[in-house]
Design a protein around this motif. Structure first.
Motif, mmCIF file in Angstrom:
data_model
loop_
_atom_site.group_PDB
_atom_site.id
_atom_site.type_symbol
_atom_site.label_atom_id
_atom_site.label_comp_id
_atom_site.label_asym_id
_atom_site.label_seq_id
_atom_site.Cartn_x
_atom_site.Cartn_y
_atom_site.Cartn_z
ATOM 1 N N ALA A 107 0.831 -1.210 0.000
ATOM 2 C CA ALA A 107 0.000 0.000 0.000
ATOM 3 C C ALA A 107 0.860 1.253 0.000
ATOM 4 C CB ALA A 107 -0.930 -0.005 1.211
ATOM 5 N N PHE A 108 1.921 1.259 0.801
ATOM 6 C CA PHE A 108 2.812 2.416 0.833
ATOM 7 C C PHE A 108 3.572 2.541 -0.487
ATOM 8 C CE2 PHE A 108 1.876 2.506 5.281
ATOM 9 C CZ PHE A 108 2.026 3.842 5.623
ATOM 10 N N GLN A 109 3.957 1.409 -1.061
ATOM 11 C CA GLN A 109 4.657 1.419 -2.341
ATOM 12 C C GLN A 109 3.778 2.070 -3.412
ATOM 13 O OE1 GLN A 109 5.529 -2.453 -3.883
ATOM 14 N NE2 GLN A 109 6.404 -1.680 -5.762
ATOM 15 N N ALA A 110 2.535 1.656 -3.489
ATOM 16 C CA ALA A 110 1.618 2.209 -4.485
ATOM 17 C C ALA A 110 1.393 3.698 -4.261
ATOM 18 C CB ALA A 110 0.283 1.454 -4.434
ATOM 19 N N GLN A 111 1.239 4.078 -3.017
ATOM 20 C CA GLN A 111 1.020 5.488 -2.675
ATOM 21 C C GLN A 111 2.221 6.340 -3.089
ATOM 22 O OE1 GLN A 111 0.578 6.037 1.542
ATOM 23 N NE2 GLN A 111 -0.545 7.936 1.304
ATOM 24 N N LEU A 112 3.436 5.865 -2.793
ATOM 25 C CA LEU A 112 4.639 6.622 -3.149
ATOM 26 C C LEU A 112 4.873 6.636 -4.653
ATOM 27 C CD1 LEU A 112 6.979 5.557 -0.252
ATOM 28 C CD2 LEU A 112 6.109 7.851 -0.707
#
Length: 123
Positions: free
Chosen positions: A18-23
């Motif tokens: 989720a953090f990867q996609a957000q960044l």
């Protein structure tokens, strides 16, 4: 004991995803190299803290850990080895424990499992 053996916890990969996609959407960075570079270049340890907090929240909310009412747990998911840097940065009070098991014990453990088609345990 104040420690619950949570087995192979699966909460961290979706949190990281989720953090990867957000960044990737916000900054065009790729995990983990781009994420680490972005977080350290901007001196934003808060990004790591958010990952740690979300992992802790999801793990505590899991039925197994919440029923145990214990403040600490173990996570022996083998995939965590790839994320040790993020784990240490996001959860600075976490303890990394490296254990070594004899080859004979490992083989016996694998042979004693009742596997179903597709490799999942039938227990």
């Amino acid at each position: 004991s104040n420690v619950h053996g949570a087995g192979e916890n699966t909460a961290l990969p979706p949190v990281l995803g989720a953090f990867q996609a957000q960044l990737a959407r916000a900054h065009g960075v790729v995990f983990p190299e781009g994420f680490v570079a972005l977080a350290t270049a901007r001196n934003e340890p808060v990004l790591f803290e958010r990952i740690g907090a979300e992992y802790v929240r999801k793990t505590r909310a899991s039925a197994q850990v919440s029923r145990s009412h214990k403040p600490r747990w173990t996570d022996k998911n083998l995939g965590n080895v790839r994320n040790v840097g993020v784990i240490v940065a996001g959860m600075p009070t976490a303890r990394i424990v490296h254990t070594v098991r004899s080859a004979a014990a490992t083989c016996f453990s694998m042979l004693s499992q009742h596997f179903t088609q597709g490799g999942a345990s039938g227990r």
